[in-house]
Structure formats: C-alpha cells, structure tokens
Write an enzyme that holds these catalytic residues in place. Structure first.
Site: not given
Length: 970
Positions: A722, A756
């Site tokens: 990720e 994020c």
C-alpha cells in the site's frame, strides 16, 4: 402512587383527552399534513420525504428543484407531482418552508408569533436555531443574534420576562468531550454577556441537553454558572433527558451539589430528542446503548424523575416537557399534590401541541411554549429531528391523530423499571457482546472518553508510560535480544524532541543474517503447524493487546504524537486484525473440491515461507500487527523491520506475540535502516513474501527489485503493498455544509494529515465553492494546536523535523500555484518546546495539473479545486496516479449513483469523512499507484499470504470405489 392518585391521573387525563378530541396540531393540518400522515405509514416514503425536505432550502434553480423532487418522491408517486393536485404540485417546492414555518418562527417577524402565544395565556421560551457552530465567527454570530433577540423581545409590550433555551454547542466550535472543563469555559466566554443581560432584566434560561457525549460539558457549564456570583440566578436552569438511564444519578448529584451551596434552579425534564443518533453511534462503536430502547422504559423513568423533582422543591423548580398524555397527566397531578405547580411549568413545542396547550391552559396549568426562531436552513437539524420524533411508531401524536387510540390505551401506566438487586440502579441489559463471546465478528469498542472514569484511567496510563520512557530496544532473534549491531538511535517524542522515548540498537548485516538462518530453520515446522494452533495464538494475541490497550495507546501519544482518540483507535485496529484474520483463517483450512466417483480432490492452502514485514510509523501498532498477524496465521515465519520513527511500538507488538505463544522461531524483530538492511533483506533469495506499507518511491523500488530475482532464488517473491494516496472529497452544490465541513476538517487535519487516507484535495462544484472555502478556513482556525498529552488539542506535531521541512516546502509551492487562504501560526509557547508542529494550511485556485493536486504531502495541507459540474468534479478526483480513498457530499440520489459507478477508488465514502476504516467493515486498499493486492481487513486478504495446491487422488482399487458403495450402487 396510591390507587386514589392513579384515579386522579386517569380523571385528569380523560379531561385532557376530551378537550383535545377532534383538534389537530398545526403540523398536521392542510395538504402538507396529509403528506406527513402518509409518512407515518410508509417508512420508505418517510425517508425520501425527509431527505427532500432537508435539501429543498438550498436549491434555487427551478430545474434542480424539480429534479430533486422527482428523484426522491418519483418512486412513490405513480402520477408524479400531479398526485398532489394542482395546488400541491405548485407548492411542493416550498414544502420545507411551509412545514418548517409550522415549527419555527421567522427571524424577521417572530414578534408576531410571540405576541399571539402570550395573548392566549401562554409564555414562551425562545430558541435561536442553528445547532452547532463549527468556527469562532459562527459562534460569535450566534451570540450576537441572541443578544439582538433579547433587544427585540424587550421592545414587546408583554408582561412576562424573556426566557431562552440555548444549546452550548452554538457558542463553541470545539465541544470536546475529552476536555469538558475547557469546553465549558469556552462556551461561558460567549454566554457571559447573554447571562448578564438576562439577569439585569429578570429573564430566564435553560441550557438544553444535547448528545450524551456532551452531557458532562453541559453539566460542568451549568455548575460554573451557578457557582459564579456574576451569573448565578434562580432563573437559570438545565434540561435533563429521561431516555438516559444515568440521568437519575445525574439528578441526584445535581441536587446534592445545589443543596450544599444553598442554590435553587429550574430543571426541565424532557424525554430526549437524539434517540436515533445515540443508538446508531453506540452500534457503530460497539458501545452499550446509552438510552432506553423501549418507549415505555423512558416513560417509566420520566415518572420516577418527576417524583424526584417533587421531593426536591427546596432546590428545584420543576419544568416538565412532554406531549404524551399519560406522562403530562401524571406529572401535573404529582406537581399539584406537592405544591410545585406553579412555580413549575409544562413546556410544549410550538406547532406540535396546540390542542394540548389549550386543554392545559383551560385546566389552570401554566404552559410555556418552546419556540424556535430563525431561518429554515440553519433550523433544518431541529426540523428533521422533530419530524422523526413525531412520525415514530411510539409517538403520542401519531398514536392520537393517526391511530386514534382510546384514552384507556393512552393513559395506561408504563411497566415499572427493572432494578439491580444489589445496587438498586436501573437495569436495562443492552450491552453488546464482547468480540470473543459473539457469534459474529465485532470490532473492538473504542474507549468512550466522554466518560470521566475512562479519562482518569487513560491519564494514569500516560503517567505510567511517561515514567518508563527511555527504555532500551534491541533486535530480537528467536525470542532472544541480540547484542551487537551497527549503531544506537533515539526515538523521540515529536512534541518534545528533547524527551527520549526509547534508545534503539539497530540491527546490522550480521544480525540480519542470523535472523534469516533462524527463520529458514523454523520455516517448515511453522508451515506444517496446524491451522487451529495458529488461530488460537492469534486470538490470544488479541487478548494480550486488549489487556494492555491503555498503555499501548499512551505509548503512541509519546512516540508518534497521536491524540488520545487516534492512539486508542490504532490499538483497537490491531486487536481487530488479530481477531478478524483468525476468523478468516478458518476458511482456508483444507477443503474439498468437486470429486467424481473413484477420485478425491482437495485444495490445500499453506504459507509461502518467510515474510519480510515493512510497516510505516503512522499506524505504529495496527499496520505492523495486521501484516504480521496475516503472515503468521497462514504459516509464514516473519521478519519484522519496524519504522525507525516508531520502533518501541514494534518491540511492544513482538513482546505481545511471544507472550501469546508465537514460537520464538516464527517471529524476529529487526530494527534497522531501510536503505541498507531493509533492502538487503528484501533482495535475499530466501525471502518469499514482502508486505510493505509506505511511500510510492520505496514501493516501486521494491517492485523493481522483485522483478530481478537474486542468484539462487527458487521462485518469484510475492509482494503486498500500500503506497499512499492523494485523496479527494467532491462537494456537490446541494451538499449539507453543516455535515461536510466538520467531516472535511477531520479527514484533512486529524493526526495532522499523516494518514494515507487523509483528504488533501477538496473539489467543490462552483455554486458552493466560496461558501465552503470560507467555512473550512474558519473551522480550521478553531482547531487547537499543542501537545497531544493534553486532550484539549486537536492538532499535534508531525513525526519529524524532516517531515516538517517537507511540509513547509509544499506550502511554499502552494504560494506559487494557488491562493493562500490559511497558514496557521504555531503559538509561541508551543514553538518554544522545539516540537515539530505544522499548522493547517489551505489553498484555493489549485488546478488538476498542479503539484499540490498530484503529490502526496503527508501533512496538514489542503487544496481546493473548483469544478463546473459534479461530473467534472468526479473527473478531477480520479485523474490522479493515486486512488486510495475518496468522498462525496451530495443530496442528489442520481449524483450519488453516478459517484458509485465512476468514482473508482479503493474506498469510497458518501456523506461522511474518508478516514477511519474499520476492519471487517471497510476493507482498505487502493487502485493505481496507491497499492497492489487485496485490501487489508477484508475477506480475501489472507489469500495473498498463501500458496494453494490441488491434490487429486485415485481411490478406485480394481473396480472398487468407496463413493459408489456408500450410495449403494451395484
């Protein structure tokens, strides 16, 4: 009560019922009333109608009004708007205004409504609508409008003095449940001039009780008022809610406090207006539901509390607020018996209770009408709440007007409340099951910091952890700490860099090689261990983390600068990963495949081998716990290299895993430099799997490394990654800004934008852009900046000096690309600590091609883009390399459907914030350069950590097939 008294209640109630018969409240009159009556019998229509009423006031374009009406009501009206008839069809666009004016007096002419009410023998309590302030200017505006309301009221030729009902949240944009004292103090700064004016004129005020999480703030505020000789008055009161079982204890404490100071004050007893919201919030957080879940329980509690008020006439002036025939009859009889009516009063809502008002006045009962004043748009929350309340199944108005229930039914006494035999406290048995006891997965409940006892426990945890800071952290191989290493670094508190959180010995190449040797030796043993063994260990790990959750969260406050709530949420997510992956692993045990007679086919999942786990610092327990748990439960040996910004949290995770029973050979802890040791491990031929969360640059570099096998490597490495986001929220021109603004501020600036999933772009349709920009700037100015140890602060430090410098570089870039709307300065005392603080920055005029619209900043910098249409806004949002999370605020069903189809991101959130994904509910992962692989916390995450093998066996021997014999074939 005695039998005679119950007869008195029934007699009084029967007379009220007789006087009210055949009369309809203003809310249910006319063709609008007919629409509301339909909403009482059709829940789908009710939801559509209330959503339409909610959005109509912001629509100015005729075509848009028509489109929204058709989108919401079209499915329910086979004849379209013509079903309403000629007049109705013309008036539907004004539905919100017409219904709203039944309940809310217009600001421009509220005097007419007040005069009419007073002329009919009733008094009023004015409530300036406009629920919550989200900025200091809004709070100031609410204060000034309230003072103007007083000025205008004083000019009316009335006998009774002014009385106000006021919500504390209208005067403070930061109603922080973690800081009730500070929140109350901030309210009082603006409430002070109002109180002085009221006291000078002999006026009165009741502090409305709001959501339960704000209860302590309101109680604290009320005590501060009555303890201050400049504000103290027998006309200043507080509202308490009967649907909260804990109100009995609150009232008892309030009475003891008042008696101890020789005070007397009004208490308005209400049933409670936030039931749906309280239940939903509790269910979302897996908390015990704080309200009674049956109406008759609330009714019984109301009667009990009325008796308490009657017994406290030395301290309390009782106000009772209910439209329920039984409740009001019981309250009036009780108050009259004890000499409390007057000075006590019955309080009823404007527009919903005219028949009851007239009946009570006719029987000599003093009535005060709760009269909201203001515009429909800021009053929408009040309006929708009242519509929900009065179309609910248990609503007295529904039961009397629509169902036409008999007086016998309406006056039936509620069953008595159940009480605990030991404590005598009310028992209502609605706590949810704990995760380990439930048949279904339940997320770990967050700590409810609105409760004083929880805050006290967490402060104690902070004290414990603060006293233990500075411990040594060493690499750990095979369960043993490894001496040696290349250097020692300090992990520091980003809010106070002079404070050492841990001294960390970094692993060097030799230590890494030893760890790999141990991992290789144990690889097959762990892979062949049973699924049941590994699942059991993961569940025990969850238990260990749960037992240490406060100390773990407190450590995050110091090591990574997280707020109380953010730190607690991270620990909960770590626990959730352990429980969720344990449950998901049950599905990966060897399973059967389609097998014809004479053949047995099995599918077997097993670990890939050795997993290198490379987590970030921003979720210092949850992400390493999730990736490590997924690898371990599937039979992989783990080499965990923590982020050097959060090495202590990594060490604490490994300690928990070992305590829970993970074999020492299955987990190895290797703090070290990513550029050297991390890359060396990633390239090693015996690493089978790399699980990475971090920057795009490092992720792409690892991907390139994986594509070039090392000498002697026996197969391709598997990569799970990720890599961040440049997340956008699209705001439609019909959006509810009262909902959107707080959600955007939280999504952009909670944990200083270091997520994020954080919002870094807001794309607003041009019709709403300027209003949204103004409110965002004002809201961001209200966010308190300071050390996260102190829960009053919303903005803490960023993780490091390097991160701070990078953020300031992007602010400089923004000055070239757009228009600076806000760049918050850090208060001088905070700067002096040397902490790494970056205040919120907001830029307008950013275009899709600009750097600020494309590069991940990982800090509190927000860019505003203007779109010509909703469709163009979606286009801007997805025209980006990153596609992790995204959000939409819209009240158009067709636009929401369009977003679901075309706003292609890993996690799309509609009419809510875009951070805070929860395991099992919101599997988390992105598209494009945001990630590779299945999302974390989802049903198929574990498939990335295993290989599958199909085993097919011929079981037929010389014509004999067990399967056919079992079926009796011959």
């Amino acid at each position: 009560m005695t039998t005679l008294e119950e007869r008195d209640v029934r007699k009084f109630g029967e007379e009220l019922y007789r006087r009210m018969s055949g009369k309809t409240p203003a809310l249910f009159s006319g063709w609008e009333g007919e629409i509301l009556k339909r909403a009482q019998t059709d829940t789908g229509f009710q939801r559509a109608l209330f959503c339409l009423i909610d959005v109509l006031p912001v629509l100015t374009n005729t075509a848009e009004i028509r489109r929204h009406i058709e989108e919401y009501l079209g499915p329910f009206l086979s004849g379209g708007l013509s079903l309403f008839g000629g007049t109705g069809a013309r008036l539907v666009p004004k539905l919100s205004e017409r219904i709203g004016r039944r309940l809310i007096a217009a600001w421009a002419r509220f005097e007419d409504t007040v005069t009419a009410i007073e002329r009919e023998g009733r008094r009023v309590s004015l409530d300036l609508v406009g629920e919550e302030a989200v900025s200091y200017p809004e709070a100031d505006r609410n204060r000034d409008r309230t003072l103007a309301l007083l000025d205008r009221f004083e000019r009316l030729p009335l006998k009774s003095p002014l009385h106000l009902s006021l919500k504390a949240s209208s005067l403070n944009p930061d109603m922080n449940p973690l800081d009730p004292e500070g929140s109350a103090r901030a309210v009082l700064e603006r409430l002070g001039p109002i109180l002085r004016r009221l006291n000078d004129r002999g006026g009165g005020l009741v502090l409305d009780m709001e959501q339960r999480e704000r209860k302590e703030i309101v109680l604290t505020l009320f005590r501060r008022i009555q303890e201050d000789p400049d504000y103290r008055s027998e006309n200043i009161g507080i509202a308490l809610q009967a649907y909260l079982p804990e109100t009995a204890e609150d009232l008892s404490e309030l009475l003891a406090w008042g008696r101890g100071r020789g005070l007397k004050f009004p208490v308005r007893l209400v049933k409670g207006a936030y039931w749906d919201q309280e239940v939903a919030l509790a269910r979302q957080n897996n908390w015990p539901v704080p309200v009674f879940q049956r109406q008759d329980e609330t009714d019984a509690h109301f009667e009990t509390l009325v008796d308490t008020l009657c017994d406290a006439r030395d301290t309390v002036i009782p106000f009772v607020a209910t439209h329920n025939l039984r409740s009001v009859s019981r309250a009036v009889c009780a108050l009259r018996k004890h000499g409390g009516l007057p000075p006590g009063e019955v309080h009823l809502l404007h527009g919903m209770s005219e028949p009851l008002q007239e009946a009570l006045i006719g029987l000599g009962v003093p009535v005060r009408v709760y009269l909201p004043v203001g515009d429909i748009l800021p009053g929408m929350a009040y309006l929708i709440r009242r519509l929900l309340e009065n179309t609910a199944n248990a609503s007295f108005l529904r039961r009397q007007i629509l169902s036409r229930e008999s007086s016998d039914s309406l006056l039936k006494p509620p069953p008595p409340l159940l009480r605990d035999k030991g404590s005598g406290k009310i028992s209502f048995g609605n706590a949810p099951l704990k995760p380990e006891h439930s048949g279904e997965f339940e997320n770990e409940p967050f700590l409810d910091f609105s409760r004083k006892e929880i805050r006290t426990l967490f402060r104690a945890a902070l004290d414990r952890v603060r006293g233990s800071l500075g411990r040594k952290v060493l690499p750990r191989i095979g369960g043993r700490e490894a001496e040696g290493g290349e250097e020692t670094i300090r992990s520091v508190d980003p809010a106070l860099p002079s404070r050492t959180v841990a001294e960390v010995r970094l692993a060097d190449g030799k230590i890494a090689a030893r760890a790999l040797e141990e991992a290789i030796r144990f690889r097959e043993t762990w892979r062949e261990s049973s699924w049941e063994t590994r699942i059991s260990i993961l569940l025990r790990t969850a238990g260990v983390l749960r037992s240490r959750r406060m100390d773990l969260a407190a450590t995050e406050v110091f090591e990574t600068g997280k707020s109380w709530t953010e730190a607690d949420a991270d620990v909960c997510e770590a626990i959730d990963f352990c429980v969720w992956y344990a449950r998901m692993a049950l599905r990966l045990k060897e399973s059967g495949l389609s097998s014809p007679p004479g053949e047995e086919n099995r599918l077997r999942y097993e670990g890939r081998g050795i997993a290198l786990v490379l987590p970030p610092w921003n979720f210092p327990l949850a992400i390493p716990a999730g990736m490590t748990a997924a690898a371990l439960v599937t039979g992989n040996v783990v080499l965990l290299k923590p982020s050097l910004e959060a090495p202590l949290m990594g060490a604490l995770l490994v300690e928990a895993l070992l305590e829970a029973g993970v074999p020492p050979g299955a987990i190895h802890f290797l703090p070290g430099q990513g550029e050297t040791m991390g890359r060396q491990l990633a390239a090693h031929r015996d690493i089978d799997l790399i699980a990475f969360t971090g920057s795009r640059a490092v992720g792409v570099s690892l991907l390139g490394l994986i594509g070039n096998p090392s000498e002697g490597q026996k197969g391709l490495k598997h990569f799970v990654c990720e890599m961040g986001g440049k997340n956008a929220i699209v705001v439609d021109d019909d959006a509810d800004l009262d909902l959107a603004v707080p959600a955007i501020l939280s999504s952009a600036f909670s944990y200083q934008g270091q997520k994020c999933s954080a919002c870094s772009r807001v794309i607003a349709v041009k019709g709403i852009h300027d209003r949204l920009a103004e409110r965002l700037v004002q809201g961001a100015e209200a966010l308190s900046i300071g050390p996260p140890e102190d829960p009053e602060h919303r903005i803490g430090p960023v993780i490091s000096q390097r991160a701070l410098e990078r953020i300031r570089e992007y602010v400089g870039r923004g000055l070239k690309e757009g228009e600076l709307l806000l760049d918050r300065e850090i208060p001088g005392k905070i700067r002096e600590t040397g902490g790494y603080y970056a205040g919120p920055a907001i830029f307008a005029g950013i275009r899709p091609q600009h750097v600020l619209a494309n590069e991940e900043i990982f800090g509190p910098v927000l860019s505003l883009l203007k779109a010509e249409s909703f469709r163009e806004g979606i286009t801007f949002a997805v025209d980006c390399d990153y596609r992790l999370t995204g959000g939409v605020f819209s009240r158009s069903p067709s636009h929401i459907d369009e977003a679901k189809k075309t706003f292609r991101v890993g996690n799309l959130y509609i009419n809510r914030g875009i951070t805070g994904a929860r395991v099992g509910r919101h599997p988390f992962g992105g598209l494009g350069f945001s990630g590779w692989g299945s999302p974390a916390g989802g049903p198929d995450t574990l498939l990335q950590f295993v290989t599958s093998r199909t085993i097919s066996e011929n079981v037929m021997r010389h014509g004999y097939s067990p399967s056919t014999m079992e079926r009796g074939e011959s």
